[in-house]
Design an enzyme around this catalytic site. Structure first.
Site, PDB file in Angstrom:
ATOM      1  N   GLU A 110      -1.767   6.643  39.419  1.00 46.30           N
ATOM      2  CA  GLU A 110      -1.978   6.517  37.971  1.00 46.30           C
ATOM      3  C   GLU A 110      -2.265   5.065  37.575  1.00 46.30           C
ATOM      4  O   GLU A 110      -3.136   4.807  36.737  1.00 46.30           O
ATOM      5  CB  GLU A 110      -0.753   7.029  37.195  1.00 46.30           C
ATOM      6  CG  GLU A 110      -0.584   8.534  37.220  1.00 46.30           C
ATOM      7  CD  GLU A 110      -1.510   9.274  36.246  1.00 46.30           C
ATOM      8  OE1 GLU A 110      -2.238   8.612  35.474  1.00 46.30           O
ATOM      9  OE2 GLU A 110      -1.503  10.510  36.287  1.00 46.30           O
ATOM     10  N   GLU A 121      -5.838   4.297  38.569  1.00 46.32           N
ATOM     11  CA  GLU A 121      -6.824   4.972  37.715  1.00 46.32           C
ATOM     12  C   GLU A 121      -6.895   4.345  36.320  1.00 46.32           C
ATOM     13  O   GLU A 121      -7.961   4.240  35.729  1.00 46.32           O
ATOM     14  CB  GLU A 121      -6.479   6.464  37.567  1.00 46.32           C
ATOM     15  CG  GLU A 121      -6.717   7.279  38.820  1.00 46.32           C
ATOM     16  CD  GLU A 121      -6.213   8.721  38.686  1.00 46.32           C
ATOM     17  OE1 GLU A 121      -6.292   9.454  39.681  1.00 46.32           O
ATOM     18  OE2 GLU A 121      -5.733   9.100  37.593  1.00 46.32           O
ATOM     19  N   GLU A 122      -5.732   3.956  35.807  1.00 39.56           N
ATOM     20  CA  GLU A 122      -5.692   3.496  34.416  1.00 39.56           C
ATOM     21  C   GLU A 122      -5.981   2.002  34.257  1.00 39.56           C
ATOM     22  O   GLU A 122      -6.322   1.561  33.162  1.00 39.56           O
ATOM     23  CB  GLU A 122      -4.328   3.822  33.793  1.00 39.56           C
ATOM     24  CG  GLU A 122      -4.109   5.329  33.663  1.00 39.56           C
ATOM     25  CD  GLU A 122      -2.860   5.708  32.877  1.00 39.56           C
ATOM     26  OE1 GLU A 122      -2.703   6.897  32.597  1.00 39.56           O
ATOM     27  OE2 GLU A 122      -2.058   4.812  32.555  1.00 39.56           O
TER      28      GLU A 122
END
Lengths: 248, 248
Positions: free
Chosen positions: A138, A141-142
């Site tokens: 995460e 990705e962020e």
């Protein structure tokens, strides 16, 4: 109908072992229920692939209720009495949030599309995913920042949550391996940045819970990954997190 | 069909707002999907009560798949494209085990029906139950001993678990408030007793993982219940467990 016995005196029906033609299935279910009664068996389970969802109604008519599902299969269960305990119904959705602080005492934060304030990176743990892998994924990705897992500092629970289930949200500390910002998940995230911990805490636009978490536990020991000698074989665990500080 | 919009540009259909008669429902679903396309809406959700399970097939024929369920209701979801992220599918079953040690350095253990070795008390967290309440309840049911919650010392995860889901098992430390043994859940538990920690650890019949846990973390600080100023209102959390030792 073929079936196998499980550890709880229950019977798991093999969905490839019978005809789904309505009249045939009716005879098969009735024969199966007679066997259950005669042999004093407890719970009965059947997992139907979505292509066989037309038969859900027929099992329900014979006392089966919903137990659990995956996107393309539905498990039904039949209890002989109201009081029988049905184990293992999935009840929780799991997520994780990341505290990533670099050597300049800056914390990594993200702004969601449509939002004005900044939040900790994070998201949901996918089916079959380890929590430690989920939060590393995460954050990448962020924000584009590569991180390594350090510790679980705490968690919160919340219910009722969506669809009658409960939520567990783990707060993880991770160490940055890179610093360049490069938002990959642009559908969800408008902006990511490093900001000094001091100014993050001082900005009242940021959520109070996140500010309390960062100010109170960012430096805590928490639960770290433990490697138990016993963790092998059939019951091997994907992850063991333990507070081992007392004996170190 | 009536419906409401959710936070994700998704649409939740009200299952009380239309006829389940097959021909009527076919027209209603087609009209709804035309609206979804015209208005560029994302996910669509419908929660069917079990009494309406005959209509599952009809929604599936129009591209709905299984999302989640409770014993008497099934939620279906329709994604416009393969890539759309579907939030909140329940993925985890949660349980807890108890370390209860009294003032004589004896640990509370149970023997399951049909088992020869002793284990820590514990069990599954029920739907909508707090973890701390769950483990207090399990210890009482399995041993008759009243306990108060102290700390979470760690947890393990395991998958694939039953029905394609994952398992989280929390290790909790609790303080005994009473000492008398009185097994209430006699269906599951054959015997409960206090045994010296030393002899519990020395007995190789007891599970190695439990012995490693007791020997390594029984005295750890772990995660304790935190009371955040921000924890109120619509997003109030049932429980907050945090490792706050660094700042105390």
């Amino acid at each position: 109908m073929k079936y196998k016995l499980n550890d709880y005196n229950g019977v798991i029906i093999d969905p490839t072992s019978f005809s789904f033609e309505k009249a045939d299935l009716e005879i098969a279910i009735k024969g199966f229920l007679l066997y259950m009664e005669t042999e004093k068996k407890g719970l009965a389970w059947i997992t139907l692939p979505i292509a066989r969802c037309a038969s859900v109604e027929q099992f329900v008519a014979h006392g089966f209720i919903f137990h659990s599902c995956l996107p393309e299969s539905l498990t039904l269960v039949r209890k002989p009495q109201e009081s029988t305990y049905v184990p293992f119904m999935p009840t929780h959705i799991v997520g994780a949030g990341a505290i990533v602080i670099n050597q300049h005492n800056e914390i990594l934060v993200v702004r969601d599309q449509g939002a004005t304030s900044f939040n900790l990176p994070g998201g949901h743990v996918d089916p079959g995913e380890r929590i430690q892998d989920s939060i590393v994924r995460e954050v990448l990705e962020e924000t584009g920042v590569e991180v390594s897992f350090d510790a679980i500092l705490g968690f919160t629970t919340r219910h009722p949550y969506e669809f009658g289930k409960s939520n567990i949200h783990f707060i993880c500390r991770l160490k940055p391996l890179t610093e360049n910002i490069n938002v990959i998940d642009t559908d969800e995230i408008a902006e990511a940045k490093w900001v000094s911990v001091e100014s993050y805490l001082a900005d009242e636009k940021n959520g109070l819970t996140n500010r309390e978490i960062v100010s109170q536990i960012a430096d805590s020991k928490g639960l770290t990954i433990a490697d138990f000698q016993s963790n092998s074989g059939r019951f091997k665990k994907q992850e063991i997190f333990m507070a081992v500080e007392a004996k170190l």
